[in-house]
Design a protein around this motif. Structure first.
Motif, mmCIF file in Angstrom:
data_model
loop_
_atom_site.group_PDB
_atom_site.id
_atom_site.type_symbol
_atom_site.label_atom_id
_atom_site.label_comp_id
_atom_site.label_asym_id
_atom_site.label_seq_id
_atom_site.Cartn_x
_atom_site.Cartn_y
_atom_site.Cartn_z
ATOM 1 N N TYR A 28 0.827 -1.199 0.000
ATOM 2 C CA TYR A 28 0.000 0.000 0.000
ATOM 3 C C TYR A 28 0.865 1.255 0.000
ATOM 4 C CZ TYR A 28 -3.778 3.181 1.192
ATOM 5 O OH TYR A 28 -4.679 4.217 1.182
ATOM 6 N N ARG A 29 2.004 1.210 0.704
ATOM 7 C CA ARG A 29 2.910 2.364 0.685
ATOM 8 C C ARG A 29 3.462 2.609 -0.714
ATOM 9 N NH1 ARG A 29 4.835 0.078 5.620
ATOM 10 N NH2 ARG A 29 6.669 -0.721 4.518
ATOM 11 N N ARG A 34 0.748 4.200 -2.803
ATOM 12 C CA ARG A 34 0.577 5.628 -2.527
ATOM 13 C C ARG A 34 1.668 6.463 -3.194
ATOM 14 N NH1 ARG A 34 -0.191 7.016 3.622
ATOM 15 N NH2 ARG A 34 1.653 5.680 3.788
ATOM 16 N N ASN A 62 0.959 6.394 -6.938
ATOM 17 C CA ASN A 62 -0.245 7.183 -7.184
ATOM 18 C C ASN A 62 0.044 8.686 -7.088
ATOM 19 O OD1 ASN A 62 -3.088 7.381 -7.679
ATOM 20 N ND2 ASN A 62 -3.375 7.894 -5.522
ATOM 21 N N THR A 63 0.852 9.080 -6.111
ATOM 22 C CA THR A 63 1.205 10.492 -5.951
ATOM 23 C C THR A 63 2.004 11.000 -7.142
ATOM 24 O OG1 THR A 63 1.240 10.241 -3.538
ATOM 25 C CG2 THR A 63 2.380 12.150 -4.465
#
Length: 303
Positions: A21-22, A25, A28-29
């Motif tokens: 998940y990290r 993120r 995605n950023t």
């Protein structure tokens, strides 16, 4: 359980704590930042071109920072009283047309959302038919003229009063509302209009705000209907005014006009047009953004 005692249950790692998940993120950023840059760069370039000197624009040396700061085009446009008259027309046309479109679309969509309605399939078919087939430019012109709507606001409003796409989106939203609410309101004595006004509409603020944004942007940017059905300068919207100004400046430049102001305007008027017609929408959008996000999430899972 005694306060302060430690639980022996194993701690589970949620999605926020997981390595995957990290990574998601971070990726995605990075992707979203790239999308923002790609989206924002053309607009900044247009603003920069509208404030730059003609020589830098022609040689392609303008990116996102103005070169040879020059506001001649802005002065030419904004010093004309007709510009402000047409700008006022655009505001009036947009407000009136959006209000009428929202009322008609809401009523039509609410009716189509009722599966027990007799002839519902026919009404849906009529709407879908107009989505793919039109009468054509000449029949529409003859119809609008014969109805006496030429050189009036109704020539802009009536032919574009209902967008079938917006109608179907609002219909889907109404169908997602719990039927038990309307049944309970009917038991309490509310009629159909009371249910719509006091139960359905207060729960539909998100979709209504979204539709207001869609319609307002469409009517604000619209120019062809006014260009086709209006022949008086004082009735035109600002989009037609700026379109005519661009054409006139371009023709003057091609004819070899010696006035520096006209030549400068010919090089930057397109950018000025985009800036002046986009700023009002950019000013309104932040106020309806939160409703827009909620309104388009029609397929989301509700708990």
């Amino acid at each position: 359980m005694i306060l302060g005692a430690k639980s022996d249950a194993p701690k589970t790692r949620g999605p926020v704590d997981s390595r995957g998940y990290r990574i998601f993120r971070i990726v995605n950023t990075v992707v979203l930042i790239g999308v923002v840059i790609v989206t924002l760069f053309p607009f900044l370039n247009i603003v920069s071109r509208s404030l730059s000197d003609e020589a830098y624009i022609i040689t392609g040396r303008v990116s996102i920072v103005p070169r040879g700061f020059n506001i001649t085009a802005y002065k030419l446009v904004m010093s004309d009283p007709m510009f402000w008259t047409n700008y006022r027309n655009t505001v009036v046309y947009t407000v009136v047309a959006t209000l009428i479109s929202i009322v008609l679309t809401t009523c039509y969509a609410y009716v189509l959302s009722k599966p027990q309605l007799k002839g519902r399939g026919v009404l849906v078919g009529i709407a879908l038919f107009t989505m793919f087939f039109t009468g054509g430019l000449i029949p529409n012109y003859v119809l609008v003229t014969s109805l006496g709507m030429k050189n009036t606001i109704w020539a802009v409003v009536v032919p574009n009063a209902i967008s079938v796409f917006n109608l179907l989106v609002m219909k889907a939203f109404f169908e997602s509302l719990p039927t038990e609410l309307e049944e309970a309101a009917a038991v309490d004595g509310l009629n159909t209009y009371g249910i719509l006004l006091r139960i359905v509409l207060p729960l539909s603020k998100a979709i209504i705000a979204t539709m207001v944004l869609f319609y307002a942007v469409a009517f604000w940017n619209s120019w062809f209907s006014a260009f086709l059905y209006m022949d008086r300068q004082e009735l035109l919207p600002v989009t037609v005014y700026l379109r005519n100004l661009i054409v006139g400046a371009t023709d003057a430049q091609e004819a070899g006009a010696a006035e520096a102001d006209v030549v400068q305007a010919a090089a930057t008027l397109q950018a000025v047009t985009i800036v002046l017609t986009t700023l009002p929408i950019l000013a309104v959008y932040p106020f309806v953004q939160r409703y827009f996000v909620r309104g388009v999430m029609l397929g989301a899972v509700k708990g």
